[in-house]
Scaffold this motif. Sequence first.
Motif, PDB file in Angstrom:
ATOM      1  N   ASP A 602      45.854  32.875  -8.719  1.00 56.46           N
ATOM      2  CA  ASP A 602      47.036  32.449  -7.973  1.00 56.46           C
ATOM      3  C   ASP A 602      47.366  30.979  -8.156  1.00 56.46           C
ATOM      4  O   ASP A 602      48.249  30.447  -7.488  1.00 56.46           O
ATOM      5  CB  ASP A 602      46.833  32.736  -6.479  1.00 56.46           C
ATOM      6  N   ARG A 603      46.610  30.306  -9.032  1.00 52.35           N
ATOM      7  CA  ARG A 603      46.827  28.897  -9.349  1.00 52.35           C
ATOM      8  C   ARG A 603      46.589  27.973  -8.143  1.00 52.35           C
ATOM      9  O   ARG A 603      47.142  26.879  -8.064  1.00 52.35           O
ATOM     10  CB  ARG A 603      48.238  28.661  -9.911  1.00 52.35           C
ATOM     11  N   ASN A 604      45.777  28.413  -7.217  1.00 53.63           N
ATOM     12  CA  ASN A 604      45.319  27.511  -6.160  1.00 53.63           C
ATOM     13  C   ASN A 604      44.175  26.636  -6.653  1.00 53.63           C
ATOM     14  O   ASN A 604      43.896  25.586  -6.068  1.00 53.63           O
ATOM     15  CB  ASN A 604      44.871  28.313  -4.938  1.00 53.63           C
ATOM     16  N   VAL A 605      43.489  27.087  -7.689  1.00 47.55           N
ATOM     17  CA  VAL A 605      42.478  26.302  -8.392  1.00 47.55           C
ATOM     18  C   VAL A 605      43.048  26.006  -9.771  1.00 47.55           C
ATOM     19  O   VAL A 605      43.295  26.925 -10.562  1.00 47.55           O
ATOM     20  CB  VAL A 605      41.149  27.066  -8.497  1.00 47.55           C
ATOM     21  N   LEU A 606      43.268  24.730 -10.066  1.00 47.87           N
ATOM     22  CA  LEU A 606      44.023  24.353 -11.257  1.00 47.87           C
ATOM     23  C   LEU A 606      43.155  23.890 -12.420  1.00 47.87           C
ATOM     24  O   LEU A 606      43.632  23.820 -13.549  1.00 47.87           O
ATOM     25  CB  LEU A 606      45.035  23.255 -10.906  1.00 47.87           C
ATOM     26  N   SER A 607      41.908  23.522 -12.152  1.00 43.83           N
ATOM     27  CA  SER A 607      41.062  23.016 -13.228  1.00 43.83           C
ATOM     28  C   SER A 607      39.620  23.443 -12.973  1.00 43.83           C
ATOM     29  O   SER A 607      39.264  23.881 -11.872  1.00 43.83           O
ATOM     30  CB  SER A 607      41.141  21.486 -13.303  1.00 43.83           C
ATOM     31  N   TRP A 608      38.807  23.290 -13.993  1.00 44.61           N
ATOM     32  CA  TRP A 608      37.393  23.592 -13.819  1.00 44.61           C
ATOM     33  C   TRP A 608      36.736  22.606 -12.865  1.00 44.61           C
ATOM     34  O   TRP A 608      35.748  22.943 -12.192  1.00 44.61           O
ATOM     35  CB  TRP A 608      36.678  23.609 -15.166  1.00 44.61           C
ATOM     36  N   LYS A 609      37.258  21.402 -12.775  1.00 40.32           N
ATOM     37  CA  LYS A 609      36.723  20.452 -11.784  1.00 40.32           C
ATOM     38  C   LYS A 609      36.959  20.973 -10.378  1.00 40.32           C
ATOM     39  O   LYS A 609      36.116  20.801  -9.484  1.00 40.32           O
ATOM     40  CB  LYS A 609      37.368  19.078 -11.986  1.00 40.32           C
TER      41      LYS A 609
END
Length: 729
Positions: A602-609
Amino acid sequence: MSKIIKEKLADLGYHFIPPAYLQNDDEYFYRNQQFCFDRKFRNLTQEEIKILIKNDNHSHNWDDVLVTDKFLPEQIQHSKFYGLVRIGDMDDVYLNFRDLRLPCGIYNSTIISSDFGSTVAIHNVRYMAHFIIGDEVMLANINEMETSSSAKFGNGILKTDDVEERRIRLELCNENGGRSVLPFDGMQAGDVYLWSRYRNDQELQTRFQEMMEAQFSPHHGFYSEIGHHSVVKNTHTIKDIKMGSHAYVKGVNKLKNLTINSSAESYTQIGEGCELVNGIIGYGCRIFYGVKAVRFILSSNSQLKYGARLINSFLGDNSTISCCEVLNSLIFPAHEQHHNNSFLCAALVKGQSNMAAGATVGSNHNSRAADGEIIAGRGFWPGLCVSLKHNSRFASYTLIVKGDFLHELNIRFPFCLVSNEAATNRLIVLPAYWFLYNMYAMMRNTSKFQSRDKRKFKNQYIEYDVLAPDTVNEMFVALAEIEKAVGKAYRDENTETEIQALGRSILLSEERLAGKDVLLDNVEFSRRKVVLAKPKEAYTTYQRMIRYYAVTQLIESMESKSFTDLYTLVGSFPTTRSQFENIGGQLVPQAKLDSLLTDIRDRNVLSWKDAHTCYHTWSEQYLDDKFKHAIASLAEVTGRIPSSWDEQFMKELLEEGLETRRWIFAEIEGSRSKDYQNPFKQMVYDSYEEMEEVVGHLKDNDFINKEREGLIDFERSVKKILTSLSFVY
């Protein structure tokens, strides 16, 4: 066919970036961002140029050799400069590292468009192009240092207009590339595990790649870097390298397309004869003596030694591989593999594992393509000269006895021993073997791996305890399998539920199973018998260890809470035992992992960081999750829900836990003392006293003494809690 191109000498050192890829029409746009220097540079004076020429130095354009006000031209000798070269502060000193003493300055070197920090010592670098050198760096006797304008430093990214074929991939767990991932600096074992799974979820796979690419620039023009206080000597080729501070490199054949993480607290060393290409190296690593590694990630505080070959593989934190070959494998933290004739291929090994001499894991295919896999839970130990076949799966802490295992295996019993019975051509599975026969080695695992965890920043909780949610869940699976096997041995015509119930009643009764063959189904893909050895002992031991696991968790809570408060707390817990996933050595409740994957989609998490932030949050919550799991496990194994736990139940539970702890210590001491009592162990010594001098005194065994102290502390805690419950102990 390669082609040698002729260009004007005056252009050497310039036009590093093709014109189409320039940012703001500035060839040094990214270089200037990389080279952070707090002093101003100036042009050389005519007097300084005269001194430089007198010292046999050459530049096609001295105006592009920039220095600071702390410049000593006498310390630049027999060198050539092309393009823009910036030299930081100099001092009338020499640098000393492990008896290598080099005067500050640049000597006998060819420098092309590079930057130098303060007080560097550059000696006999035959060719250096497009590098940024940090403060107090020592470089000596290096043949070639160069950088391409599209350098990626080991990351699986593409630069503008790159073709997909140029992308670096790690083809893990499977030789056909079907589980390949894109490596990146900072990649953790959990990242690799998640990315290599869920292959049918195209949306998730796309998001994983987008998250990786968001961390890197697609632009051309980044320079290679050698970090502050690093030393590189007697090395042949270095190309497209990003090296951290305080690194030590000596006698290396080739370093190409790498990120080498290093710091003062966790410095990395790379030694003689190594060739490393297309990789990421973590903090505090040691790589020595003829290592060959290609398309790899080596996590922090790990070692490659003595001719090891690591290809298309990920090696987790605190691991060692030497003298052997590892291909297409994903290995979680705390892996040990030391023998030249061991081989690991196309495998997922979930850490705290050990490969014995002659072990061959995954080398023999059983299909027309290289598409086999092996999955092994943590604590995996294939013994001497074991040969395993794709596809196979093993529960945690599986020990496999010497032999060729010609068929696929599905071992669902943790802490078990697997062996071939050659005389009868049967496979023997002995569950709970480690607890029953080698408690010393089993329980030493926890402290051993904890002491080997050299991470300076332990922001991720790696579970080393042999009794944890993953192994306990596996023990519950094993209990059900034992019940079904025993029930089937007595009555095969009933339904599976009835057979399992029958087996449970037999196992809980006083009835002995001696003389009765108990066979297992769906363990080996063959027609031969698979025998379940000592089912009653294993069943009892599994149950005992599950209760003990719960007691250890309860005691820690009861030391700070009253029984009433504890009763209220556990009454609010879920009564269903949670499933946990091992992602890179970190145990995570399945529900939390599913939530993260949803947030990624859902693109709430945008990166591996951002994903790593979730890992860190899970680490902070893990002990609470483990406690809840222990309560649910205790409720299931005793058949009593927490609301029915009274003080009498708790008293009996604590007393049983104390008895189990005493039994564990007695087994630890007893299994180790057997080595001192064995006459065949003693026969190579002239006397018992000589043996003690060589192998050490049993009374001085650190682990046994720590366990003895631990038992005393455990007894003290139980006595205190029992007293608080108003019982006389």
